[in-house]
Design a protein around this motif. Structure first.
Motif, short mmCIF file in Angstrom:
data_model
loop_
_atom_site.label_atom_id
_atom_site.label_comp_id
_atom_site.label_asym_id
_atom_site.label_seq_id
_atom_site.Cartn_x
_atom_site.Cartn_y
_atom_site.Cartn_z
N MET A 1 -18.51 -63.15 60.98
CA MET A 1 -18.36 -62.74 62.38
C MET A 1 -19.46 -63.36 63.24
SD MET A 1 -15.65 -61.14 62.82
CE MET A 1 -14.41 -60.18 62.02
N ARG A 2 -20.68 -63.41 62.68
CA ARG A 2 -21.79 -64.03 63.44
C ARG A 2 -21.49 -65.50 63.68
NH1 ARG A 2 -25.18 -60.47 60.67
NH2 ARG A 2 -25.34 -61.86 58.88
N TRP B 1 -17.65 -71.83 74.81
CA TRP B 1 -17.75 -71.40 76.21
C TRP B 1 -18.70 -72.34 76.97
CZ3 TRP B 1 -21.86 -69.44 79.15
CH2 TRP B 1 -21.48 -68.93 80.40
N ASP C 1 -18.78 -65.76 66.34
CA ASP C 1 -19.27 -65.47 67.70
C ASP C 1 -20.13 -66.62 68.21
OD1 ASP C 1 -17.92 -63.11 67.74
OD2 ASP C 1 -19.62 -61.88 67.13
N TYR D 1 -17.83 -69.33 69.35
CA TYR D 1 -17.22 -69.03 70.67
C TYR D 1 -18.24 -69.25 71.79
CZ TYR D 1 -12.98 -67.05 68.62
OH TYR D 1 -11.79 -66.90 67.96
N GLN D 2 -19.49 -68.94 71.52
CA GLN D 2 -20.52 -69.16 72.54
C GLN D 2 -20.66 -70.66 72.85
OE1 GLN D 2 -21.93 -66.83 74.18
NE2 GLN D 2 -23.36 -68.11 75.34
N ASP E 1 -19.84 -59.84 57.86
CA ASP E 1 -20.78 -59.83 58.99
C ASP E 1 -21.26 -61.25 59.27
OD1 ASP E 1 -20.45 -57.13 59.14
OD2 ASP E 1 -22.36 -56.62 58.15
N GLU F 1 -9.21 -57.73 75.61
CA GLU F 1 -9.46 -57.22 74.26
C GLU F 1 -8.97 -55.79 74.06
OE1 GLU F 1 -13.18 -58.30 72.53
OE2 GLU F 1 -12.93 -60.38 73.16
N ARG G 1 -10.45 -57.26 63.46
CA ARG G 1 -11.88 -57.52 63.63
C ARG G 1 -12.76 -56.58 62.82
NH1 ARG G 1 -14.88 -61.05 67.06
NH2 ARG G 1 -17.02 -60.33 66.96
#
Ligand SMILES: Cc1cc2nc3c(=O)[nH]c(=O)nc-3n(C[C@H](O)[C@H](O)[C@H](O)COP(=O)(O)OP(=O)(O)OC[C@H]3O[C@@H](n4cnc5c(N)ncnc54)[C@H](O)[C@@H]3O)c2cc1C
Length: 414
Positions: A107-108, A118, A111, A114-115, A104, A170, A90
Motif C-alpha cells: 500500500m505504501r 499526480w 500510494d 500515485y503521488q 502495508d 472514494e 483496500r
C-alpha cells in the motif's frame, strides 16, 4: 416498441447513456426512440441470477463517488436498497496469502506511485503512467495489476493526464438487487426498439438517415452512445465519414476487464465481504471478493492483457483459472467447495468489444473531441465522453443527459 420510420430524435444504444438521454427528453413535444442492438436494456450494466442464491453484476457493480452519483437518487426513487458496506479491495484481507506487513508495504508503494503520478500530471505532460513507477520497485508488477482492474489496461497504455482527470470521492456503494437491474428498471419507461442493430448514420441530407437491422429510419437529431471501439473499428459507419470522431475513439479504446462468480459451499466458514489476493508479484493475477452481500459465492476480477489471454483461451477458462488461483492461496481442499456459475467475456461481446475506456498516452484531450456535436445534428454521449466520471455508469448517464440538453438547445426547446 414498434419501429417508427421517422422521429425527431433517435438515440443509438440503450445503455446508461442512451437511457439518460431518453429520460431527459421525456415530457418534451419531441418524438424519441432508442435503437438498441441487444435484446435487453443496460449495455455494459447487466445483472444476472447466476443461481437461486447468487445475484451477479456481469458489468458495473459499484456506485462510485456515491455522494455525486446520479444513480443514488434514482435507486431511492425506484426503491432499490442501497448497500454502504466498505469495498473489500483496500482494507481487508483473508487468510495468509498476503500477510499484513507485506500488504502495508504494498500500500505504501502504491500510494507513493500515485503521488509521483499526480506530480507528473501537474507538469502537464501526457506521458505513459508507467513512467511514474519507481525503477526496480518489487511491487511494480502488482501496481500494474491494479491498473488493469481500474483502467482495463497496463500502465504503459494509460495516459497520465487522463488518470488525473478522473474524479473519485472514494465513496463506493452498491445496490443489493444489482446495478444492472437498477439501470434496466430506470430504462423501463423509455421508448426502446430492441434487436435493432444500427449499421450506418447518413447525415448527407437534411434529415439524418439511419440504416438498421429493422429497416431505415429518418431523424432530425441523433445521439450516438455506442462504445468507442465500435466507432474506432467503424462497426457503425457515418456518411460522410467522421475521421475526427474515429481518431478520437481510437485514442480512447475500451480496455478489458472480466468478472466471474463461483458458487461456494460451506459458505458460512468464510467471511462476508472478504478480500482475497495473493502477494503474487505478477501482473497476471486475479483479485477476489468473498461472499459479496453475504451470498454463497466468490467473485473474481481480471483485467488488461491477462483478461484478454483468458478470454482467448475459451469459455470456462476464467472460472478454471480462478479455482486454481484460489486453491494456490487457500489450499487444495477448497477446490471441492467451488463451482463455476457465470463468467463475462466483454472483449468478445460484439456490442461492447471491451469493458471501459482509457485514454492512450497523448490522448487525454480526445474525450472532449468525442463529446463534440457535429453540424447541430449528431450528438455524442457514452462513458468515454464524460470529462471526469469516464469509465462509470453514472458518468455515462450524465453524458446522455448532457447530450439531450444539447439537442434541446439546438432545437430551441426548453
Ligand atoms: C466488468 C465491468 C465492470 C464494471 N464495473 C463498474 C463499476 O463498478 N461501476 C461503474 O460505474 N461502472 C463500471 N463499469 C463500467 C460501466 O458498466 C460502463 O461505463 C457503462 O455501463 C457504460 O454505459 P454506456 O451507455 O456509455 O455504454 P453501454 O452500456 O455499452 O451502452 C451502449 C449500448 O449501445 C448498444 N450498441 C452498440 N452498438 C450498437 C449498434 N450498432 N446499434 C444499436 N445499438 C448498439 C450496446 O448494445 C449498448 O447497449 C464496468 C464495466 C465492466 C464491463
Amino acid at each position: 416498441m414498434s419501429f417508427p420510420s421517422s422521429v425527431d430524435v433517435a438515440i443509438i444504444g440503450a445503455g446508461a447513456a442512451g437511457l439518460g438521454a431518453a429520460h431527459a427528453l421525456q415530457g418534451t413535444a419531441l418524438s424519441v426512440i432508442v435503437l438498441e442492438a441487444r435484446n435487453r436494456l443496460g449495455g455494459r450494466a447487466w445483472t444476472v441470477q447466476a443461481s437461486p442464491d447468487v445475484t451477479f453484476d456481469v458489468g458495473c457493480g459499484w456506485l462510485h463517488s456515491a455522494d455525486k452519483n446520479s444513480f443514488v437518487p434514482i435507486a431511492r426513487a425506484l426503491d432499490f436498497e442501497l448497500n454502504k458496506d466498505l469495498p473489500p479491495w483496500r482494507e481487508r484481507a483473508y487468510g495468509n496469502a498476503f500477510p499484513q506487513s507485506e500488504r502495508d508495504d504494498f500500500m505504501r508503494a502504491m500510494d507513493a506511485f500515485y503521488q509521483r503520478l499526480w506530480q507528473a500530471a501537474q507538469k502537464g505532460k501526457d506521458e505513459p503512467a508507467s513512467l511514474s513507477l519507481e525503477p526496480g520497485n518489487r511491487w511494480n508488477p502488482m501496481i500494474d495489476a491494479i491498473s488493469t482492474y481500474i483502467n482495463g489496461c497496463e500502465l504503459e497504455d494509460m495516459s497520465t493526464l487522463d488518470w488525473d482527470a478522473y474524479e473519485d470521492s472514494e465513496l463506493n456503494w452498491r445496490v443489493r438487487r444489482g446495478y444492472g437491474a437498477l439501470i434496466a428498471a430506470y430504462g423501463a419507461p423509455c421508448p426502446v426498439a430492441l434487436n435493432c442493430h444500427v449499421t450506418l448514420i447518413d447525415h448527407s441530407a437534411k434529415r439524418v438517415r439511419i440504416e438498421t437491422s429493422q429497416g431505415t429510419q429518418t431523424a432530425d437529431k441523433v445521439i450516438v452512445t455506442v462504445p468507442t471501439n465500435l466507432i474506432a473499428d467503424e462497426a457503425i459507419r457515418f456518411s460522410p465519414p467522421l475521421p475526427r470522431k474515429v481518431d478520437a475513439a481510437a485514442g480512447l479504446p475500451l480496455g478489458v476487464d472480466d468478472k466471474v462468480t463461483l458458487a461456494l459451499s460451506d459458505a458460512e466458514a468464510f467471511p462476508s465481504e472478504g478480500n482475497l489476493r495473493g502477494a503474487t508479484m505478477r501482473t497476471e493475477m486475479g483479485t477476489y471478493h468473498i461472499r459479496p452481500f453475504g451470498q454463497p459465492c466468490i467473485e473474481g476480477f481480471f483485467g488488461g492483457s491477462f483478461a484478454r489471454q483468458l478470454e482467448a483461451a475459451g469459455d470456462g477458462t476464467i472460472a478454471a483459472h480462478s479455482i486454481d488461483e484460489i486453491a494456490g492461496l487457500l489450499g487444495n481442499d477448497i477446490r471441492l467447495k467451488l463451482k463455476p456459475l457465470y463468467e463475462s467475456r466483454w472483449g468478445h461481446d460484439p456490442f461492447a468489444r471491451g469493458s471501459y475506456s482509457h485514454a492512450l498516452p497523448g490522448h487525454a484531450g480526445d474525450r472532449a473531441v468525442l463529446a463534440e456535436r457535429v453540424e447541430e445534428r449528431l450528438f455524442f454521449a457514452g462513458e468515454a465522453t464524460s470529462p471526469n466520471f469516464f469509465t462509470t455508469a453514472h458518468g455515462a448517464r450524465d453524458s446522455g443527459e448532457r447530450a439531450a440538453k444539447e439537442v434541446l438547445a439546438a432545437i430551441g426547446e426548453r
